[in-house]
Scaffold this motif. Structure first.
Motif, PDB file in Angstrom:
ATOM      1  N   THR A  13       0.850  -1.180   0.000  1.00 36.55           N
ATOM      2  CA  THR A  13       0.000   0.000   0.000  1.00 36.55           C
ATOM      3  C   THR A  13       0.891   1.238   0.000  1.00 36.55           C
ATOM      4  N   VAL A  53       1.457   5.522   0.931  1.00 32.83           N
ATOM      5  CA  VAL A  53       1.076   6.708   1.685  1.00 32.83           C
ATOM      6  C   VAL A  53       1.957   7.857   1.200  1.00 32.83           C
ATOM      7  N   SER A  60      -7.783   7.295  -1.592  1.00 31.24           N
ATOM      8  CA  SER A  60      -7.254   5.932  -1.702  1.00 31.24           C
ATOM      9  C   SER A  60      -5.999   5.709  -0.870  1.00 31.24           C
ATOM     10  N   MET A  61      -5.346   6.793  -0.432  1.00 26.58           N
ATOM     11  CA  MET A  61      -4.136   6.649   0.380  1.00 26.58           C
ATOM     12  C   MET A  61      -4.045   7.822   1.355  1.00 26.58           C
ATOM     13  N   THR A  62      -3.387   7.592   2.468  1.00 26.51           N
ATOM     14  CA  THR A  62      -3.235   8.637   3.470  1.00 26.51           C
ATOM     15  C   THR A  62      -2.231   9.678   2.994  1.00 26.51           C
ATOM     16  N   LYS A 106      -4.533   8.289  10.919  1.00 25.60           N
ATOM     17  CA  LYS A 106      -4.951   7.923   9.559  1.00 25.60           C
ATOM     18  C   LYS A 106      -3.987   6.909   8.945  1.00 25.60           C
ATOM     19  N   HIS A 107      -2.705   7.071   9.220  1.00 22.96           N
ATOM     20  CA  HIS A 107      -1.731   6.090   8.727  1.00 22.96           C
ATOM     21  C   HIS A 107      -1.986   4.718   9.365  1.00 22.96           C
ATOM     22  N   GLN A 163      -5.079   3.086   7.789  1.00 24.48           N
ATOM     23  CA  GLN A 163      -4.876   2.532   6.451  1.00 24.48           C
ATOM     24  C   GLN A 163      -4.280   1.131   6.535  1.00 24.48           C
ATOM     25  N   ARG A 197      -6.769  -1.625   7.824  1.00 25.79           N
ATOM     26  CA  ARG A 197      -7.709  -2.207   6.856  1.00 25.79           C
ATOM     27  C   ARG A 197      -7.158  -3.500   6.263  1.00 25.79           C
TER      28      ARG A 197
END
Length: 317
Positions: A214, A216, A267-269, A276-277, A280, A283
C-alpha cells in the motif's frame, strides 16, 4: 499480528536511494522489504527503473531484512530459466531470506522486446508454466523442458540456497487468486480484499502466507501531500485494464488527467496524521493479510521514518 514491511519503489527511486531507504526502514522497525521489478516507471514523474536484481544484491549487504519481489514477470522480458538463476542467487546472497513474487505482468514493461501481448488467460497459462520451470531448476537437477510456451535444454543451476525459493503469486481478481492458491507458496496483492483471500484459501492457499502493498504520502502539509501523490502516482486510480495494456510511460501521462485528485486523496493517506496512517494499515490487517508493506511517496523520508518509528509501527506490536 501482521508483520509490517517497507515497499521499495524501483519506479520512483534510484538504486542508491533504495539501499538508503532499506537501511532507514530497518532502523525504524520495519520487519521486511518488498521491491518492485520494472523496466519502465509508470510515468515520467516517477522517473526511475533500476534493474532489480542488481539492487537486491546490494540489499543483501546493507540489511538483514527478508526481501520479496513485488512482482517479477517471468514470462516475456526475461525467460523463466534466467529468473530461476537470478532468484536462486538472490536467496544465497540473502541467506534464504528471499521470496520470489511473480505475476502475469503489464505491457508497460513486457512489450519492450516486441513480443505479442496476449489475453490475460494466455498470460496466466504462461505464468503457470514458468513457475513449473523455476521450481524444477531450483530442485537442482539438470532439466530439459519442451512446453507450450517455453523450451529449456539441458539446464542446471549450481548456485542454489539450501531450500527452494518460495514463489508467491500476484492476484487482483478471482481467477488469479485461484491460480495463486493452486500453484503458489503464498499470495501477493495490493488490495485489502477478504473475498479475494477466501478464493485463494479455498483453491489451496489455506495456511499459506499472504502479502499486500500500500502507498502513503507522509508530509507535514496535507495539501502538498495530495498534490505530490496525484502528480507522481495518479496512475493508481486508472480504471479497468489500462494499467495492463498501455505500453509507454507517456501513455500513462496522457490518461492520468482522467484521475481526479480526490480519488487519490481517498485511496491513500496524505499528510502526517498518525491515526490515519494506522487506520490505512489496519484495513489490510482486518482483511486477513499476514504481511503489509508501506511505500512512502513523499520526499520527506526522514520525517516519514521518524514518524512511523514513534507513532505508527508501535500500534502493530
Amino acid at each position: 499480528m501482521a508483520s509490517i514491511g517497507y515497499f521499495l519503489s524501483c519506479e520512483q527511486f534510484g538504486p542508491k536511494e533504495l539501499i538508503e531507504q532499506a537501511r532507514r526502514a530497518e532502523e525504524a522497525g520495519f520487519e521486511r522489504l518488498w521491491i518492485s521489478d520494472h523496466f519502465h516507471p509508470w510515468n515520467d514523474e516517477q522517473g526511475q527503473s533500476p534493474f532489480v536484481w542488481g539492487v537486491i544484491g546490494a540489499l543483501s549487504e546493507a540489511t538483514s531484512l527478508p526481501v520479496t519481489t513485488a512482482v517479477t514477470c517471468p514470462t516475456f522480458r526475461i525467460h523463466p530459466a534466467i529468473i530461476a538463476q537470478a532468484a536462486a542467487t538472490a536467496a544465497v546472497q540473502l541467506d534464504g531470506r528471499f521470496v520470489l513474487g511473480v505475476g502475469s505482468g503489464e505491457a508497460l514493461n513486457e512489450h519492450v522486446l516486441a513480443d505479442h501481448w496476449p489475453s490475460i488467460g494466455i498470460r496466466r497459462e504462461m505464468l503457470e508454466e514458468a513457475i513449473e520451470i523455476i521450481r524444477r531448476l531450483h530442485a537442482g537437477k539438470e532439466i530439459s523442458h519442451h512446453g507450450t510456451y517455453y523450451e529449456v535444454q539441458e539446464a542446471k543451476i549450481y548456485t542454489r540456497p539450501e531450500r527452494p525459493v518460495p514463489i508467491y503469486v500476484s492476484a487482483f481478481g478471482p481467477q488469479s487468486a485461484e491460480l495463486a492458491g493452486r500453484v503458489g507458496d503464498g499470495l501477493c496483492t495490493t488490495m485489502p480484499d477478504s473475498d479475494l483471500l477466501q478464493v485463494f484459501r479455498e483453491a489451496g492457499g489455506a495456511g499459506k502466507p499472504t502479502q499486500a502493498g500500500t502507498k502513503v504520502c507522509w508530509d507535514r502539509d496535507a495539501e502538498r501531500a495530495v498534490e505530490t501523490a496525484h502528480r507522481i502516482w495518479g496512475n493508481e486510480g486508472l480504471p479497468g485494464q489500462l494499467a495492463q495494456v498501455l505500453p509507454r510511460p507517456r501513455d500513462f501521462m496522457d490518461v492520468q488527467p482522467l484521475v481526479p485528485r480526490d480519488v487519490i486523496a481517498s485511496s491513500m493517506t496524505c499528510g502526517d496524521d498518525a491515526d490515519k496512517h494506522i487506520a490505512q494499515v489496519q484495513r489490510y490487517v482486518d482483511a486477513g493479510l499476514d504481511e503489509v508493506y508501506v511505500q512512502q511517496i513523499g520526499h520527506d523520508l526522514p520525517g516519514f521514518f521518524d514518524a512511523w518509528r514513534k507513532d505508527v509501527l508501535p500500534a502493530f506490536g
